[in-house]
Design a protein around this motif. Structure first.
Motif: not given
Length: 220
Positions: A4-19
């Protein structure tokens, strides 16, 4: 590092922009205009059918009774607390029944619904978990920015949406979901790649969904 953490890190740009999205900022400080909240909630409500089906598929696909019972409890809570919030907010915002049931859909809403239903059609537990995990974890992250309840917006249509995604039970559910996802990490490379692609697309669409909430042209 878990899957889970690995995949979240791969999508960090979109994830952080959403949060940290401007939509979230305005929701958290109570300045979000009713027009934009209404647009967002009407579109978000259209996912309830597919999301409920995903939870049901998770009940059916889970490898053990304890896991099935967790999903069953969450399904019951989703059908009551969250649906009540939508209906109460629609009443307050003056959303007619027809618009609640069959609004004009934004392109992102259509895409996200299709992703959920594609994951559902696979009947693959990891695929189903990938969509559920992104939806729940990312919302837990942005809601966690709200701080203590005393600092939340005064209006319930803002504060209650935060509370639904920022409370001890919800946080425990997200942690459990992450552990469950890690526990069923695919060992076969092609399946692992498919699950990772589902996760990444869900993150991309979460960000795009917030974009659409602030852009009236998205519904034209």
């Amino acid at each position: 590092m878990g899957f889970a953490e690995e995949l979240r890190n791969r999508s960090a740009e979109d994830w952080d922009a959403a949060v940290t999205h401007p939509f979230v900022d305005q929701l958290l400080d109570g300045s979000l205009p009713d027009e934009q909240l209404r647009r967002y909630l009407v579109q978000d409500y259209q996912f309830c059918d597919a999301f409920t089906a995903l939870l049901g598929q998770a009940v059916a696909s889970a490898p053990s009774l304890p896991s099935r019972l967790v999903f069953a409890r969450v399904l019951g809570a989703f059908a009551s607390d969250e649906n009540t919030y939508f209906q109460d907010s629609f009443d307050e915002l003056g959303v007619p029944e027809r618009e609640r049931r069959s609004p004009v859909l934004a392109a992102t809403t259509t895409e996200f619904d299709a992703l959920m239903r594609d994951a559902l059609a696979t009947r693959s537990y990891p695929n189903v978990l990938a969509v559920l995990l992104v939806a729940e974890w990312l919302y837990g992250d942005w809601a966690g920015r709200a701080g203590e309840p005393a600092t939340w917006p005064a209006e319930s249509k803002h504060a209650e949406w935060i509370r639904l995604h920022n409370n001890p039970e919800y946080n425990a559910w997200v942690s459990w979901l992450r552990d469950e996802f890690d526990a069923v990490e695919p060992s076969e490379p092609q399946e692992r790649q498919r699950v990772a692609a589902v996760f990444a697309e869900a993150v991309r669409l979460e960000r795009a969904f917030f974009d659409a909430a602030l852009a009236p042209a998205a519904l034209r």
